[in-house]
Design an enzyme around this catalytic site. Sequence first.
Site, PDB file in Angstrom:
ATOM      1  N   THR A  13       0.828  -1.209   0.000  1.00 12.75           N
ATOM      2  CA  THR A  13       0.000   0.000   0.000  1.00 12.75           C
ATOM      3  C   THR A  13       0.862   1.259   0.000  1.00 12.75           C
ATOM      4  OG1 THR A  13      -0.178   0.057   2.413  1.00 12.75           O
ATOM      5  CG2 THR A  13      -1.876  -1.170   1.226  1.00 12.75           C
ATOM      6  N   ASP A  14       0.230   2.351  -0.377  1.00 11.08           N
ATOM      7  CA  ASP A  14       0.913   3.649  -0.352  1.00 11.08           C
ATOM      8  C   ASP A  14       0.339   4.489   0.794  1.00 11.08           C
ATOM      9  OD1 ASP A  14      -1.543   4.605  -1.260  1.00 11.08           O
ATOM     10  OD2 ASP A  14      -0.849   4.962  -3.296  1.00 11.08           O
ATOM     11  N   GLN A  15       0.701   5.750   0.836  1.00 12.90           N
ATOM     12  CA  GLN A  15       0.274   6.632   1.915  1.00 12.90           C
ATOM     13  C   GLN A  15      -1.246   6.828   1.936  1.00 12.90           C
ATOM     14  OE1 GLN A  15       2.191  10.433   1.814  1.00 12.90           O
ATOM     15  NE2 GLN A  15       1.710  10.897   3.943  1.00 12.90           N
ATOM     16  N   ILE A  18      -3.997   2.557  -0.401  1.00 12.72           N
ATOM     17  CA  ILE A  18      -4.350   1.707  -1.540  1.00 12.72           C
ATOM     18  C   ILE A  18      -3.068   1.083  -2.100  1.00 12.72           C
ATOM     19  CG2 ILE A  18      -6.452   2.983  -2.110  1.00 12.72           C
ATOM     20  CD1 ILE A  18      -4.897   4.378  -4.343  1.00 12.72           C
TER      21      ILE A  18
END
Length: 144
Positions: A13-15, A18
């Site tokens: 995931t990213d910040q 997602i």
Amino acid sequence: MERYRRKAKYYETDQMGIIHHSNYIRWMEEARIDVMGQLGYPYRRFEEMGYLSPVLHADCEYRKSVKFDDDIEIAVSIQDFGKVKFTLRYDIYNMSEGGVLSAYGTTTHCMLNRDGRPVIMNKEMKEFYEIMVKLKEEQENKSE
């Protein structure tokens, strides 16, 4: 061919919470390796035979975000298959969201020998070539 199945991991995931866009390309590679194994040609077999299959092109179109812990299925199909190169298509479905198409993409490959020279598959890799041609024909007949 069976679809490749996996679960989206937290570290992917990213910040925004997602799955980071770069991971879809990795998932396509995982699915490609899985499918080649299903066809009796795991990548290790290619290497033992003295062949490599570099990626010449990769693209991905993102439709709907995937989140941590979502169940993913990737359908791999042959988009194009010639004597020197081939293109695979990947349809990435989010089964946790009812099977929605989350992304799709393609990768284009060739086969190289130990000297780094392109392989003419219908001559040097006859069995693999015939398997892929037959699979492409089956896919085309199924879609009609």
